[in-house]
Each structure stands twice: as structure tokens, then as C-alpha cells.
Scaffold this motif. Structure first.
Motif: not given
Length: 122
Positions: A34-44
Motif C-alpha cells: 500500500q505504501i509503495r502503490t499509494t505513495k502516501n507518506p508513512a512512518v513505521i
């Protein structure tokens, strides 16, 4: 508060719906997708229930998720999802994503440092 997979760590209430904890290795792999395809900023936030420092920073991580609604916040316990987290050697470790790519890493805790990184990557 929601208990993280019975491990005794609690995720505090999040009013934005942008704080999740995957339920399996497959679920965590889906989060990466999801992070790769939506390209929305994220933190894990990679942590462990036995890690005192992880337990101390987790409430701040949850509170900060309310202050940065544009970011996705993910908590991943390295003991719960060993296949997907085998590359993590230090807890807590924070990985920051933008445009589908990992752009930064923060090792260790520190609410002010974490807030600064979140601001920088939001």
C-alpha cells in the motif's frame, strides 16, 4: 486504548484513523505494498513488547498520529511478524516513507527527535 495483539502494549485512541498495527506477516507485507502503490507518506515504528524504550515511546507515537493526520502511522512488533521484520536489528526503529520509497530512518527514541522527523516528512 487497543491492546497490541495481546502483548501488553497499548495503542492509544487515534481520532484520524491513521494508526494501525498489522495482524500478520501477510498483513504487514500488504502495508508495504500500500505504501509503495499509494505513495502516501508513512512512518513505521518497529518495536517489541519486551523493549522498555519501545514501551516508553509508543504513547508519544500514538499521540503524534493525531497531530499528523496526513501521515499513516504503523506499529510493527518484530516478534509478532518475524518474516517481515527480520532486517530490523535495533528497537525502536522508525522508517519514514514518501512517494512510495523509504527516505529516512531513526534509531532509538526521543519524542522531540521523532516529532522533528515527522514534521520533516509530512
Amino acid at each position: 486504548m487497543n491492546e497490541v495483539e495481546g502483548r501488553g502494549l497499548c495503542l492509544h485512541n487515534n481520532s484520524n484513523g491513521n494508526l494501525i498495527t498489522p495482524s500478520s506477516d501477510d498483513d504487514l507485507r500488504n502495508v508495504f505494498h500500500q505504501i509503495r502503490t499509494t505513495k502516501n507518506p508513512a512512518v513505521i515504528n518497529y518495536g517489541a513488547s519486551w523493549c522498555r524504550v519501545c514501551s516508553q515511546i509508543l504513547p508519544s507515537f500514538c499521540q503524534l498520529s493525531n497531530k499528523f493526520p496526513q501521515l499513516s502511522f504503523i506499529y510493527a512488533d518484530i516478534d509478532e511478524w518475524p518474516e517481515s521484520t527480520q532486517h530490523i536489528r535495533y528497537t525502536p526503529t522508525f522508517h519514514f516513507y514518501r512517494d512510495g520509497e523509504r527516505v529516512d530512518e531513526m534509531l532509538g527514541a526521543g519524542e522531540e527527535r521523532l516529532r522533528d522527523c515527522l514534521w520533516l516528512h509530512s
